[in-house]
Design a protein around this motif. Structure first.
Motif, PDB file in Angstrom:
ATOM      1  N   CYS C 271       1.025  -1.250   0.016  1.00  0.00           N
ATOM      2  CA  CYS C 271       0.163   0.112   0.087  1.00  0.00           C
ATOM      3  C   CYS C 271       0.955   1.196   0.092  1.00  0.00           C
ATOM      4  CB  CYS C 271      -0.925   0.036   1.344  1.00  0.00           C
ATOM      5  SG  CYS C 271      -1.881   1.518   1.378  1.00  0.00           S
ATOM      6  N   THR C 273      -0.396   4.155   0.735  1.00  0.00           N
ATOM      7  CA  THR C 273      -1.241   5.005   1.542  1.00  0.00           C
ATOM      8  C   THR C 273      -1.609   6.596   0.737  1.00  0.00           C
ATOM      9  OG1 THR C 273       0.593   6.254   2.484  1.00  0.00           O
ATOM     10  CG2 THR C 273      -0.217   4.335   3.836  1.00  0.00           C
ATOM     11  N   CYS C 277      -8.580   4.967  -2.779  1.00  0.00           N
ATOM     12  CA  CYS C 277      -9.781   4.114  -2.338  1.00  0.00           C
ATOM     13  C   CYS C 277     -10.669   4.814  -1.853  1.00  0.00           C
ATOM     14  CB  CYS C 277      -9.081   2.928  -1.591  1.00  0.00           C
ATOM     15  SG  CYS C 277      -8.030   3.281  -0.087  1.00  0.00           S
ATOM     16  N   TYR C 330      -4.086   1.388   6.710  1.00  0.00           N
ATOM     17  CA  TYR C 330      -4.598   0.329   5.881  1.00  0.00           C
ATOM     18  C   TYR C 330      -5.735  -0.443   6.767  1.00  0.00           C
ATOM     19  CZ  TYR C 330      -6.284  -2.737   2.501  1.00  0.00           C
ATOM     20  OH  TYR C 330      -7.143  -3.419   1.589  1.00  0.00           O
ATOM     21  N   CYS C 360      -6.693   1.553  -7.074  1.00  0.00           N
ATOM     22  CA  CYS C 360      -5.675   1.265  -6.314  1.00  0.00           C
ATOM     23  C   CYS C 360      -4.462   1.359  -7.309  1.00  0.00           C
ATOM     24  CB  CYS C 360      -5.596   0.086  -5.501  1.00  0.00           C
ATOM     25  SG  CYS C 360      -4.157  -0.018  -4.779  1.00  0.00           S
ATOM     26  N   ILE C 364      -4.357  -3.284  -5.051  1.00  0.00           N
ATOM     27  CA  ILE C 364      -4.830  -4.049  -3.948  1.00  0.00           C
ATOM     28  C   ILE C 364      -6.086  -4.280  -4.024  1.00  0.00           C
ATOM     29  CG2 ILE C 364      -5.136  -3.782  -1.363  1.00  0.00           C
ATOM     30  CD1 ILE C 364      -2.357  -2.118  -1.285  1.00  0.00           C
TER      31      ILE C 364
END
Lengths: 160, 287, 403
Positions: C271, C273, C277, C330, C360, C364
């Motif tokens: 991820c 960050t 999403c 996450y 993403c 992910i």
């Protein structure tokens, strides 16, 4: 606002029957005037106390500064644990901050009794470990200086 | 277990702040002051001890502040603010006459019903005494009016004697019959003759029967965890231990998401929460 | 799919769809619908049904989105695009109030009067219809109501387009949110697009009195059996073509029970960050407030803008952020979406639209992460076959109790 006289559980509560009476018999009640020095840092730890009433300060010396009090101990609590653990030397000094009533125990005799009465020895050791653990936890908490301004505060320690 | 605010809705005071005037400012510690404020025009609904306001410093921004005092008339409020950022510094520096603006009351209150006819312990760490102060006032009122029995213990930990907030109140409470007040500091000065150590050490000599005790705890989270653990170890039920949680707040109305602590929206399900609920959440790192 | 009282089922042709847009505009609605722009099906204000993406489909995959021409000319055969209706109901940035300070220090605060725009959303897919219902509860279902949201929502006219063309990242069936619009959902009109030998047409039913009124004003013909059957089949068939599936486990309990799972480290290693999403998610509602002033220092404004729990400052306390690691951020997002949303708002926060997978940048996949957590959880909660190794910090006991 301090002190008090309520050793609710207290250090000596609920000891195993075998040896409890013998332990208590080894001790004697003492009355200490405010200001009485109980022990000095670095000297042989030959006694310990369980406080009934009053407050004892634990302190150390910093040259050029007043005696530095690191903690206070009150009714129901143990004063002194260095007697149990080698090298049997006091880590700090202790002073009666108020008039103190306590039961005083001779360290060598109590250590001998613990050898003869292993169950008493086990329980007493656990209990001292609990005290040391609590003081360690308290010391770590204070090491964090939690009440200090948070790091990055806009005006740390500012005086308006 | 906590008391949900009866207020709500959406009008002025919920999203749009209401002007208040600073009528008095009292220095608590070198970086902390208490502002006594009264509404310029209309007042917010009455605050209950433990609830918080979103306090706006003009042009600077807004921060959550618990009520540290609630006037008998329900109009006057006290807020105790520590200067740690731009907004809190501006509020801290607000001289009498300054207008600020408030929204609220938000969040849960200390649940006094769970303390009725019980021994009560109020455990405060530093500025954590602020949200507990109106609670102590309510507990003292209940006891002097015969509305509640049980002993009252107020235990306060401070960094140093000079950083003890509400020193005058603490002094006054200790003179009340049936009230046990104890103060301890981390860093004693040369003239300090009181106790030295952590606030939990004061539990040893506080008068209470664990099985019939309610405790109210506020301070840094580490201190609250230690106090709640100690209380539980001594036999106080976790659902009778209430703590006041701190998380980021933006809206106060449960809509912005910042204050989440696992399942809790702290502005809505807190700040006051039972340790039976909050305790397990506080065991997770970075939750 | 059942007929509600007072509703009829009718069939519109393409001209009927055009008449619908005209009728909604005539009634004062700002009509917003899907349209093609910048290589994507985006939402925009439309003045005519001709702006709808006739003949465009999309290809979805984790981290990938492409337009694809369709030969059948369908207008609503494209699943989730980069925006959702929250952009209109819960705007990205808005002013909440303004404040002025007089020379004598007096403060006046004026609430911002929300624009009284009345939207008509054309082509709300069932997953997004559920997302609107989820945001209704978050922003209007508690002790406090977001009045601006409530006003925009109350004035909005919703035209559902049932889903007949799910994407490779869709999983509404396993979230119970689609591909058909349930009869008890709150909408005004529901369309099902049918393109076959019988022509290009839309089976329509009304879900509200306002919907029935609008429908009555449109050129239409009564629903014939063939169209109704074709529409039913198209939706039923869509249900069998979901590209993804959420594990059938109790996700609420799974999230509470796996807060210390190793999988969080795994996903945190991928991820970025970035918060994409949260921006594309049709239910993510978090906002931050911003206070701005002008150069006089006597005029101030309160703005509110979308915020992401992936932002480091999201959990800022005076000492620093509570969630400083990517792992914890996450975990916050996923456990909130699938788990603690239930505690806070009484439902899941996920509607199975798949946008978080598509947008993403590293692909992910929420369904894959949930499945991995489920596997790890099941493995750990099996009865131990041997005593735990001494010093095994993870132990054997993170049971299904959770916090």
């Amino acid at each position: 606002m301090t002190g008090g006289t309520a050793p609710r559980g207290g250090f000596l509560a609920r000891l195993p029957e075998d040896g409890a009476a013998a332990l208590l018999a080894l001790g004697g009640d003492v009355a200490l005037a405010a200001g009485t020095r109980l022990f000095e840092e670095g000297r042989p730890a030959d006694r310990f106390w369980v406080l009934h009433q009053g407050t004892v300060t634990l302190s150390t010396r910093v040259p050029g500064r007043p005696e530095a009090v690191v903690e206070t101990v009150g009714a129901g609590e143990l004063v002194g644990w260095s007697w149990l653990v080698p090298p049997h030397l006091w880590r700090l000094a202790a002073t009666a901050a108020t008039a103190v009533q306590a039961r005083e125990f001779p360290a060598a005799e109590v250590r001998d009794l613990c050898t003869r009465e292993p169950e008493l020895g086990r329980v007493l050791t656990l209990r001292v470990a609990e005290v040391v653990g609590r003081r360690l936890e308290a010391t770590r908490a204070r090491l964090l200086d939690l009440y200090a301004p948070p790091p990055g505060a806009a005006h740390p320690g500012r005086v308006p | 277990m906590s008391v949900r605010s009866a207020t709500g809705g959406s009008g002025p005071g919920a999203t749009v702040p209401v002007p208040y005037r600073v009528v008095r400012r009292t220095r608590q510690t070198p970086d902390t002051a208490t502002l006594v404020v009264e509404p310029v025009d209309r007042a917010l609904p009455r605050f209950a001890p433990g609830q918080f306001a979103m306090a706006y410093a003009f042009g600077r921004g807004e921060i959550p502040l618990s009520a540290s005092g609630i006037g008998e008339d329900g109009r006057t409020l006290e807020h105790t603010v520590r200067a740690v950022g731009a907004v809190s510094a501006a509020l801290h520096d607000s001289a009498p006459g300054t207008q600020i603006a408030l929204r609220g009351p938000f969040g849960t209150a200390w649940d006094l019903a769970r303390a009725r006819d019980r021994d009560v312990l109020v455990v405060a760490g530093g500025i954590g005494l602020a949200p507990l102060r109106p609670l102590v006032h309510a507990l003292l009122r209940d006891r002097s009016a015969g509305r509640s029995g049980g002993r009252l213990g107020v235990l306060v930990g401070a960094r140093s004697p000079g950083e003890l907030p509400f020193a005058d109140d603490v002094e006054e409470w200790s003179a009340r019959p049936g009230t046990h007040v104890a103060v301890t500091v981390d860093r004693p000065g040369p003239r300090w003759t009181g106790e030295v150590g952590v606030v939990t050490a004061l539990l040893e000599r506080a008068p209470f029967t664990p099985g019939r005790t309610a405790a109210f705890v506020c301070g840094p989270e580490v201190m609250m965890r230690a106090a709640a653990r100690d209380l539980a170890h001594r036999g106080v039920a976790e659902d009778r231990v209430q703590v006041s949680l701190e998380r980021t707040m933006h809206c106060g109305t449960g809509h912005c998401g910042h204050c989440q602590l696992g399942p809790l929206l702290v502005c809505r399900d807190g700040p006051v929460a039972g340790y039976d609920r909050a305790g397990p959440l506080l065991t997770y790192r970075e939750l | 799919m059942t007929d509600s009282p007072g509703t009829e089922r009718a069939v519109l042709d393409r001209d009927g769809l055009g008449a619908l847009v005209r009728e909604l505009r005539a009634r004062g609605h700002t009509v917003v619908g899907p349209t093609v722009r910048d290589g994507a099906v985006v939402l925009d204000e439309i003045d005519s049904a001709d702006r709808l993406p006739f003949g465009w489909g999309v290809e979805h995959e984790a981290g990938r989105y492409r337009l694809r021409p369709r030969e059948d000319g369908a207008a609503f055969a494209h699943s989730a695009g980069p925006q959702s209706w929250k952009a209109y109901l819960h705007p990205q940035r808005l002013r909440e109030w303004t404040a002025d300070r007089e020379a004598d220090g007096r403060i006046t605060v004026r609430a911002e009067e929300p624009a009284r725009v009345s939207y008509a959303f054309l082509g709300v897919q069932p997953c997004d219809l559920r997302a609107i219902a989820v945001q209704d509860r978050v922003l209007g279902g508690g002790a406090y109501t977001d009045e601006g949201y409530r006003g925009r929502r109350a004035r909005a006219f919703l035209v559902v387009a049932e889903c007949t063309e799910p994407g490779a990242t869709c999983f509404c069936v396993s979230m119970g949110t689609g591909p058909g619009a349930p009869g008890d959902a709150a909408y005004d009109l529901a369309l099902t697009e049918v393109v076959d030998d019988g022509g290009h047409r839309f089976l329509v039913r009304a879900g509200s009195p306002a919907g029935a009124e609008v429908l009555a004003a449109l050129p239409r013909r009564p629903a014939d059996g063939a169209t109704a059957e074709a529409a039913r089949e198209a939706v039923a068939d869509a249900a069998t073509r979901m590209g993804r599936t959420m594990p059938g486990t109790d996700l609420h309990a799974l999230m509470a029970g796996t807060l210390e799972a190793d999988r969080w480290d795994d996903v945190a290693s991928r991820c970025l960050t970035c918060g994409n999403c949260t921006m594309v998610c049709p239910t993510c509602f978090c906002t931050s407030t911003e206070d701005v002033g002008d150069l006089t220092g006597d005029h101030a404004e309160r703005w509110r803008r979308w915020e992401s729990c992936f932002d480091l400052d999201f959990s800022h306390l005076p000492g620093g952020p509570v969630r400083s690691s990517g792992r914890s951020r996450y975990r916050q997002w996923l456990t909130h979406k699938l788990g603690t949303w239930h505690d806070q708002f009484g439902s899941s926060g996920c509607v199975g639209c798949g946008r978080c997978i598509v947008w993403c940048p590293v692909g992910i996949d929420i369904t894959e992460e949930a499945a991995a957590l489920d596997r790890e959880w099941s493995a750990r909660t099996l009865p131990p076959t041997a005593p735990a190794e001494p010093g095994d910090a993870r132990g054997r006991s993170p049971g299904r109790t959770g916090p």
